[in-house]
Design a protein around this motif. Structure first.
Motif, PDB file in Angstrom:
ATOM      1  N   VAL A 288       0.863  -1.193   0.000  1.00 20.34           N
ATOM      2  CA  VAL A 288       0.000   0.000   0.000  1.00 20.34           C
ATOM      3  C   VAL A 288       0.891   1.232   0.000  1.00 20.34           C
ATOM      4  O   VAL A 288       1.763   1.379   0.846  1.00 20.34           O
ATOM      5  N   LYS A 289       0.670   2.095  -0.981  1.00 21.65           N
ATOM      6  CA  LYS A 289       1.455   3.332  -1.086  1.00 21.65           C
ATOM      7  C   LYS A 289       0.494   4.511  -1.040  1.00 21.65           C
ATOM      8  O   LYS A 289      -0.424   4.593  -1.847  1.00 21.65           O
ATOM      9  N   GLU A 290       0.726   5.402  -0.089  1.00 22.89           N
ATOM     10  CA  GLU A 290      -0.087   6.615   0.002  1.00 22.89           C
ATOM     11  C   GLU A 290       0.647   7.766  -0.690  1.00 22.89           C
ATOM     12  O   GLU A 290       1.770   7.600  -1.172  1.00 22.89           O
ATOM     13  N   VAL A 291       0.007   8.934  -0.707  1.00 21.94           N
ATOM     14  CA  VAL A 291       0.596  10.103  -1.373  1.00 21.94           C
ATOM     15  C   VAL A 291       1.983  10.404  -0.802  1.00 21.94           C
ATOM     16  O   VAL A 291       2.925  10.703  -1.549  1.00 21.94           O
ATOM     17  N   CYS A 292       2.115  10.302   0.530  1.00 18.91           N
ATOM     18  CA  CYS A 292       3.411  10.605   1.163  1.00 18.91           C
ATOM     19  C   CYS A 292       4.512   9.673   0.664  1.00 18.91           C
ATOM     20  O   CYS A 292       5.680  10.092   0.538  1.00 18.91           O
ATOM     21  N   THR A 293       4.155   8.408   0.360  1.00 18.51           N
ATOM     22  CA  THR A 293       5.146   7.442  -0.129  1.00 18.51           C
ATOM     23  C   THR A 293       5.643   7.844  -1.510  1.00 18.51           C
ATOM     24  O   THR A 293       6.849   7.844  -1.781  1.00 18.51           O
ATOM     25  N   TRP A 294       4.704   8.166  -2.405  1.00 18.35           N
ATOM     26  CA  TRP A 294       5.068   8.619  -3.758  1.00 18.35           C
ATOM     27  C   TRP A 294       5.896   9.900  -3.681  1.00 18.35           C
ATOM     28  O   TRP A 294       6.889  10.065  -4.399  1.00 18.35           O
ATOM     29  N   ASN A 295       5.515  10.806  -2.795  1.00 20.31           N
ATOM     30  CA  ASN A 295       6.267  12.064  -2.638  1.00 20.31           C
ATOM     31  C   ASN A 295       7.718  11.792  -2.254  1.00 20.31           C
ATOM     32  O   ASN A 295       8.646  12.408  -2.789  1.00 20.31           O
ATOM     33  N   ALA A 296       7.902  10.869  -1.299  1.00 19.03           N
ATOM     34  CA  ALA A 296       9.255  10.546  -0.830  1.00 19.03           C
ATOM     35  C   ALA A 296      10.103   9.963  -1.955  1.00 19.03           C
ATOM     36  O   ALA A 296      11.282  10.303  -2.106  1.00 19.03           O
ATOM     37  N   MET A 297       9.512   9.080  -2.776  1.00 14.23           N
ATOM     38  CA  MET A 297      10.270   8.453  -3.868  1.00 14.23           C
ATOM     39  C   MET A 297      10.578   9.457  -4.972  1.00 14.23           C
ATOM     40  O   MET A 297      11.687   9.460  -5.528  1.00 14.23           O
ATOM     41  N   ILE A 298       9.613  10.319  -5.297  1.00 16.50           N
ATOM     42  CA  ILE A 298       9.855  11.360  -6.312  1.00 16.50           C
ATOM     43  C   ILE A 298      10.971  12.291  -5.841  1.00 16.50           C
ATOM     44  O   ILE A 298      11.874  12.652  -6.607  1.00 16.50           O
ATOM     45  N   SER A 299      10.936  12.668  -4.562  1.00 20.59           N
ATOM     46  CA  SER A 299      11.979  13.533  -3.995  1.00 20.59           C
ATOM     47  C   SER A 299      13.339  12.849  -4.032  1.00 20.59           C
ATOM     48  O   SER A 299      14.358  13.482  -4.325  1.00 20.59           O
ATOM     49  N   ALA A 300      13.364  11.539  -3.717  1.00 21.94           N
ATOM     50  CA  ALA A 300      14.623  10.788  -3.720  1.00 21.94           C
ATOM     51  C   ALA A 300      15.253  10.803  -5.108  1.00 21.94           C
ATOM     52  O   ALA A 300      16.465  11.017  -5.252  1.00 21.94           O
ATOM     53  N   LEU A 301      14.446  10.572  -6.124  1.00 23.34           N
ATOM     54  CA  LEU A 301      14.953  10.588  -7.506  1.00 23.34           C
ATOM     55  C   LEU A 301      15.443  11.984  -7.883  1.00 23.34           C
ATOM     56  O   LEU A 301      16.509  12.150  -8.485  1.00 23.34           O
ATOM     57  N   SER A 302      14.662  12.991  -7.510  1.00 25.63           N
ATOM     58  CA  SER A 302      15.019  14.376  -7.826  1.00 25.63           C
ATOM     59  C   SER A 302      16.317  14.797  -7.150  1.00 25.63           C
ATOM     60  O   SER A 302      17.165  15.462  -7.762  1.00 25.63           O
ATOM     61  N   LEU A 303      16.502  14.386  -5.893  1.00 26.23           N
ATOM     62  CA  LEU A 303      17.697  14.767  -5.133  1.00 26.23           C
ATOM     63  C   LEU A 303      18.968  14.116  -5.668  1.00 26.23           C
ATOM     64  O   LEU A 303      20.068  14.609  -5.432  1.00 26.23           O
ATOM     65  N   ASN A 304      18.810  12.991  -6.357  1.00 23.68           N
ATOM     66  CA  ASN A 304      19.964  12.212  -6.781  1.00 23.68           C
ATOM     67  C   ASN A 304      20.189  12.226  -8.293  1.00 23.68           C
ATOM     68  O   ASN A 304      20.720  11.267  -8.871  1.00 23.68           O
ATOM     69  N   GLY A 305      19.788  13.318  -8.939  1.00 24.36           N
ATOM     70  CA  GLY A 305      20.086  13.506 -10.356  1.00 24.36           C
ATOM     71  C   GLY A 305      19.261  12.677 -11.311  1.00 24.36           C
ATOM     72  O   GLY A 305      19.619  12.533 -12.485  1.00 24.36           O
ATOM     73  N   ARG A 306      18.146  12.130 -10.842  1.00 18.58           N
ATOM     74  CA  ARG A 306      17.275  11.323 -11.725  1.00 18.58           C
ATOM     75  C   ARG A 306      15.983  12.093 -11.996  1.00 18.58           C
ATOM     76  O   ARG A 306      14.880  11.600 -11.727  1.00 18.58           O
ATOM     77  N   GLU A 307      16.145  13.306 -12.502  1.00 20.24           N
ATOM     78  CA  GLU A 307      14.982  14.195 -12.678  1.00 20.24           C
ATOM     79  C   GLU A 307      13.951  13.610 -13.649  1.00 20.24           C
ATOM     80  O   GLU A 307      12.742  13.685 -13.405  1.00 20.24           O
ATOM     81  N   LYS A 308      14.430  13.023 -14.747  1.00 19.68           N
ATOM     82  CA  LYS A 308      13.515  12.458 -15.747  1.00 19.68           C
ATOM     83  C   LYS A 308      12.685  11.334 -15.134  1.00 19.68           C
ATOM     84  O   LYS A 308      11.461  11.260 -15.336  1.00 19.68           O
TER      85      LYS A 308
END
Length: 472
Positions: A288-308
């Protein structure tokens, strides 16, 4: 008849529709009104009101619970010690605004009705005042208790932590003759809330080595793990990833169910530590993934140079019909656009926030868009956005623009923005240094020296930079 209705109320405490039907029956038959019959027990009406108040609080209808209490008083039903704890909790849950005044009004009612000596009533007021950040009032109530129970002590620890008094919180913890998991978690959470992340991790280690845990009397729960993982994620220095992995390993070894909040905390930890594989594995493992989970993963990718990849994940999130992006989501995706230099995508997302998702932009969103435009060298558009903001830009927004001025060597605008920032944050060494570097980059040595001199006169010292390697 009355006894059967009361039994039905208690039986369907978790069923809103049935409670409403029984409530209607009580009203139409006049069972909630004052009964003049001297043989009628006045406490039966009180029991009805108490049960209805508890039911509506359980449904998340705090306002309705408080409205029932006003009706109870107007119909001359007599509140007792069981009436007030759920009402106090309703006030605490409603929170904010003028609700502390309602809490004090209930406090006066309790004193007037002669039920102040009840420890459950007193504990509920300690919790309420602590939740409102009124530590002095919470402490005053706590000190009036002859034998405060574990719940009251925990509420007091939480209140002291929320008010920044971690010394008092730890002191109270040490004096407790008996502790439960909430006692330990309240201290760990308090350290994290006040930015003492290392102390929070240390206290968790102390908890795991204590007799309470080793003897099987206390086991860390979801709140404990979320609190300590949050501290690990925010640790400045070595060990954040190491301790996060240790805690994750404990969770796996002891077959602790990975809840939404625990999983999200792990994704956040691994993302901030640069361990994208760990973040992605946890994200994929979660059922089960809530909005906060998706937010955390999107942020993780963004912070580590995986913007696309961050933007692609956002598109997948939009396909989940039960989820709706929130303010945090748009901070994450706009940051990804800024770092990936995706100007058109970022501007389109910014425009769609309120139009398509009902999310009104706040300061952080404007800061992201200013950063997006500034990094692309679109200073005219960035300054236009600043002028048209519905509120005055704060230091974070202006700081984003100043950073872009440094990248592109835009002296005039940098000078204007830098001076505003120094007015807003006169003790922030970074603002002086960036402005000085902008001047130096354009060989305006006299201006650069003047800024450095102003920094010295203000008594501001440059914070030494340092590098650190986390050995995995």
């Amino acid at each position: 008849m009355l006894e059967s209705l009361l039994q039905l109320l208690q039986r369907f405490l978790n069923s809103p529709n049935q409670i409403k039907q029984i409530h209607s029956r009580l009203i139409t038959n006049g069972h909630l009104l004052r009964n003049p019959n001297p043989n009628f027990s006045k406490w039966k009406t009180t029991l009805f009101y108490n049960t209805l108040i508890r039911a509506h609080l359980g449904f998340g209808e705090a306002h309705k619970a408080l409205l029932l209490f006003t009706q109870m008083l107007s119909h001359q039903a007599h509140p007792n010690s069981h009436t007030f704890p759920p009402l106090v909790k309703a006030v605490a849950v409603a929170g904010g605004g003028g609700w502390p005044c309602y809490g004090r009004a209930l406090h006066a009612q309790v004193a007037q009705r002669g039920v102040w000596g009840d420890p459950v009533v007193q504990t509920s007021f300690v919790s309420m005042y602590a939740r409102f950040g009124e530590a002095w009032d919470a402490r005053k109530v706590f000190d009036e208790m002859t034998e405060p129970c574990v719940v009251a002590c925990n509420a007091m620890i939480d209140g002291l932590g929320k008010n920044g008094d971690m010394g008092g919180a730890v002191s109270m913890f040490e004096r407790m003759p008996e502790r439960d998991v909430v006692s330990w978690t309240s201290v760990i959470s308090g350290f994290g809330r006040n930015g003492w992340f290392g102390e929070g991790v240390w206290f968790f280690k102390r908890m795991m080595g204590s007799e309470d845990v080793r003897g099987g009397f206390v086991k860390p729960n979801e709140a404990t793990f979320v609190s300590v993982l949050s501290s690990c994620a925010n640790l400045d220095g070595w060990g954040s990833l190491y301790w996060g992995k240790q805690i994750h390993g404990y969770v796996v070894r002891n077959e602790v169910q990975l809840s939404v909040f625990m999983g999200t905390a792990l994704v956040d930890l691994y993302g901030k530590s640069g361990c994208l594989s760990g973040a992605w594995n946890v994200f994929e493992e979660m059922r089960v993934k809530e909005v906060c989970t998706w937010n955390a993963m999107i942020s993780a990718l963004s912070l580590n140079g995986r913007e696309k990849e961050a933007l692609e994940l956002f598109e997948k999130m939009k396909m989940e019909k039960r989820l709706r992006p929130n303010e945090v989501t748009f901070v994450a995706v706009l940051t990804a656009c800024a770092r990936g230099n995706s100007v058109k995508c970022g501007l389109d997302l910014f425009k769609s926030m309120s139009k398509d998702f009902g999310v009104e932009p706040i300061m952080e969103h404007y800061g992201c868009v200013v950063d997006l435009l500034g990094r692309a060298g679109l200073f005219k558009e960035a300054t236009e956005l600043l002028k048209n903001m519905p509120f005055e830009p704060d230091a974070s927004v202006l700081g984003a623009l100043l950073g872009s001025c440094k990248i592109h060597g835009t002296t005039e605008l940098g000078n204007e923005v830098g001076k505003k920032l120094i007015e807003l944050q006169p003790q922030h060494c970074g603002r002086y240094l960036v402005l000085s570097n902008i001047y130096a980059g354009n060989e305006r040595w006299d201006h650069a020296a003047a800024v450095r001199k102003a920094m010295v006169h203000a008594g501001i010292q440059k914070i030494p930079a340092f590098s650190m390697i986390d050995v995995r």
